[in-house]
Scaffold this motif. Sequence first.
Motif, PDB file in Angstrom:
ATOM      1  N   GLU A 122      46.990  39.299  28.138  1.00 54.12           N
ATOM      2  CA  GLU A 122      47.014  37.881  27.753  1.00 54.12           C
ATOM      3  C   GLU A 122      46.032  37.582  26.635  1.00 54.12           C
ATOM      4  O   GLU A 122      46.337  36.878  25.671  1.00 54.12           O
ATOM      5  CB  GLU A 122      46.699  37.026  28.997  1.00 54.12           C
ATOM      6  CG  GLU A 122      46.728  35.520  28.760  1.00 54.12           C
ATOM      7  CD  GLU A 122      45.359  34.958  28.382  1.00 54.12           C
ATOM      8  OE1 GLU A 122      45.317  34.017  27.567  1.00 54.12           O
ATOM      9  OE2 GLU A 122      44.351  35.485  28.887  1.00 54.12           O
ATOM     10  N   GLN A 153      47.189  39.100  23.258  1.00 58.26           N
ATOM     11  CA  GLN A 153      48.237  38.287  22.646  1.00 58.26           C
ATOM     12  C   GLN A 153      47.665  37.011  22.040  1.00 58.26           C
ATOM     13  O   GLN A 153      48.115  36.557  20.978  1.00 58.26           O
ATOM     14  CB  GLN A 153      49.301  37.939  23.688  1.00 58.26           C
ATOM     15  CG  GLN A 153      50.206  39.112  24.056  1.00 58.26           C
ATOM     16  CD  GLN A 153      51.225  38.728  25.115  1.00 58.26           C
ATOM     17  OE1 GLN A 153      50.961  37.867  25.951  1.00 58.26           O
ATOM     18  NE2 GLN A 153      52.387  39.381  25.095  1.00 58.26           N
ATOM     19  N   SER A 154      46.653  36.437  22.689  1.00 54.49           N
ATOM     20  CA  SER A 154      46.084  35.177  22.206  1.00 54.49           C
ATOM     21  C   SER A 154      45.389  35.325  20.863  1.00 54.49           C
ATOM     22  O   SER A 154      45.236  34.342  20.132  1.00 54.49           O
ATOM     23  CB  SER A 154      45.109  34.619  23.244  1.00 54.49           C
ATOM     24  OG  SER A 154      43.916  35.391  23.310  1.00 54.49           O
ATOM     25  N   ALA A 164      41.344  28.745  19.403  1.00 53.36           N
ATOM     26  CA  ALA A 164      40.759  29.082  20.701  1.00 53.36           C
ATOM     27  C   ALA A 164      39.858  27.960  21.200  1.00 53.36           C
ATOM     28  O   ALA A 164      39.832  27.654  22.403  1.00 53.36           O
ATOM     29  CB  ALA A 164      39.970  30.387  20.595  1.00 53.36           C
ATOM     30  N   SER A 210      42.280  25.193  22.498  1.00 56.37           N
ATOM     31  CA  SER A 210      43.057  25.530  23.695  1.00 56.37           C
ATOM     32  C   SER A 210      42.177  25.809  24.911  1.00 56.37           C
ATOM     33  O   SER A 210      42.598  25.580  26.047  1.00 56.37           O
ATOM     34  CB  SER A 210      43.952  26.742  23.413  1.00 56.37           C
ATOM     35  OG  SER A 210      43.169  27.891  23.098  1.00 56.37           O
ATOM     36  N   ARG A 211      40.948  26.282  24.686  1.00 62.66           N
ATOM     37  CA  ARG A 211      40.069  26.669  25.798  1.00 62.66           C
ATOM     38  C   ARG A 211      38.881  25.739  25.980  1.00 62.66           C
ATOM     39  O   ARG A 211      38.061  25.949  26.875  1.00 62.66           O
ATOM     40  CB  ARG A 211      39.569  28.104  25.581  1.00 62.66           C
ATOM     41  CG  ARG A 211      40.670  29.158  25.594  1.00 62.66           C
ATOM     42  CD  ARG A 211      40.132  30.498  25.154  1.00 62.66           C
ATOM     43  NE  ARG A 211      41.143  31.552  25.173  1.00 62.66           N
ATOM     44  CZ  ARG A 211      41.302  32.421  26.165  1.00 62.66           C
ATOM     45  NH1 ARG A 211      40.504  32.371  27.219  1.00 62.66           N
ATOM     46  NH2 ARG A 211      42.240  33.354  26.115  1.00 62.66           N
TER      47      ARG A 211
END
Length: 339
Positions: free
Chosen positions: A151, A154-155, A215, A218-219
Motif C-alpha cells: 500500500e 503504491q502511494s 501525502a 491525504s494523511r
Amino acid sequence: MSTAQETLVDIRGLEKRFDLSGGLLDQLRFRNGRIERHQEHVHAINGVDLSVTRGEALCVVGESGCGKSTVARTVMGLLSPSAGEIHYDGKRIDDLDHKAVLPYRRKMQMIFQNPYASLNPRMTIRQTLEEPIRFHQPELSASGVADKVAEVMQSVGIDPDWGKRFAHEFSGGQRQRISIARALAVDPEFIVADEPISALDVSIQAQVLNLMMDAQESRGLTYLFITHDLAVVEHFGTRVAVMYLGRVCELADTATLFSSPRHPYTQALLSAIPRLEDDRPNHIRLHGEVPTPVELPSGCVFHGRCPYANDRCRQEIPQLIATDGGGQVACHAVEEGRL
C-alpha cells in the motif's frame, strides 16, 4: 502565534554545541608560566524558539552552516541538545529514556537529504520498508506487513513488484520516493524533511514535492521542512523561519515573508531569487564574511554585515518581537523604527 491546543512540536531555547577541544591533554596550554585548560566549541544552534502547528508545513531556510539541519536532527533525537527543551503534543521528549521515547519514534519520522546514502544497500526495498513496520507494529501478521508495504509503495508511485530489488537499481528520484515510503510506513503525524530534494534533478524535484504535498493532504501530516531553495519554500511552505548563524531572525507566514520581509538578512536573501518581473527589487549585496560559529560575535550575529547596525546591535542580542503582519522578527532596527 500558535496556541497550546494547536501546537504539535514546540522548541524552546534550543542550543547545540559541538566540542572541538579533543581529549584533556589536547586542551592543556602552557601560558604565562602556568598550565591552563582551553576549550573550543562550534555553536551550531543558539537559542532557537519555534512552534510547529498541527497540519502545517513550517520551512526553515538559511545559507549553509546556519544550523537548520542541526535543528532537524536535534528535534528528531539524533543529536542531544546542549540546552533548551523539545515538546511534542504538550509532552517534553528530549529528556526521555530509550523506552519512554519509543511511542514518539513512530509518530515522528525523518526524510534525509541524500537518497543514495539513506537506504541500506544490502537490503531489498521490501526489507527496508518491512523493518520499521515490524519494529513499531509487532502485532501485525506477515500478510498484514506485506499488505502495508504494498500500500505504501503504491502511494508513492513505486510498483510493489519492485520490492525484491535493491536500492542501487533505482534512480535518485525513485530512491527518494522509497525514503518517503519508509517514513510513511508507520503512519506518522510529524515528518522532518532535511533538504529532501536538493540531491535530485530539477525535473524530478517537482514530482517529489507534489508527492509530499499529496501525502500531507491525504494523511493529515505536519512537516518541518529544511531547505535552502526559496522557490521551493514559496510553493510548499505554510510558514517560514529564516535562520542566520544558529538564530531565528524572522518568522512569518509564507505570503507575508515573500511580499514584505522585515529583517535585513531576509531582504537580502529574497532579493537573490531569480525573477522575470520588471518590478522586482534590486539585488542586495551583503559585504563581509559570515562569522565563524566557533567565536560568535557579540550582540546581533548579523551586525557585521548589516547596513543598519548601530552600537546597540553590536552589544545586545535581539529577541523575536511581533510585527504588524502577524510574524516575528529579531532586529533592533525594526524595533526602533529605523527600518
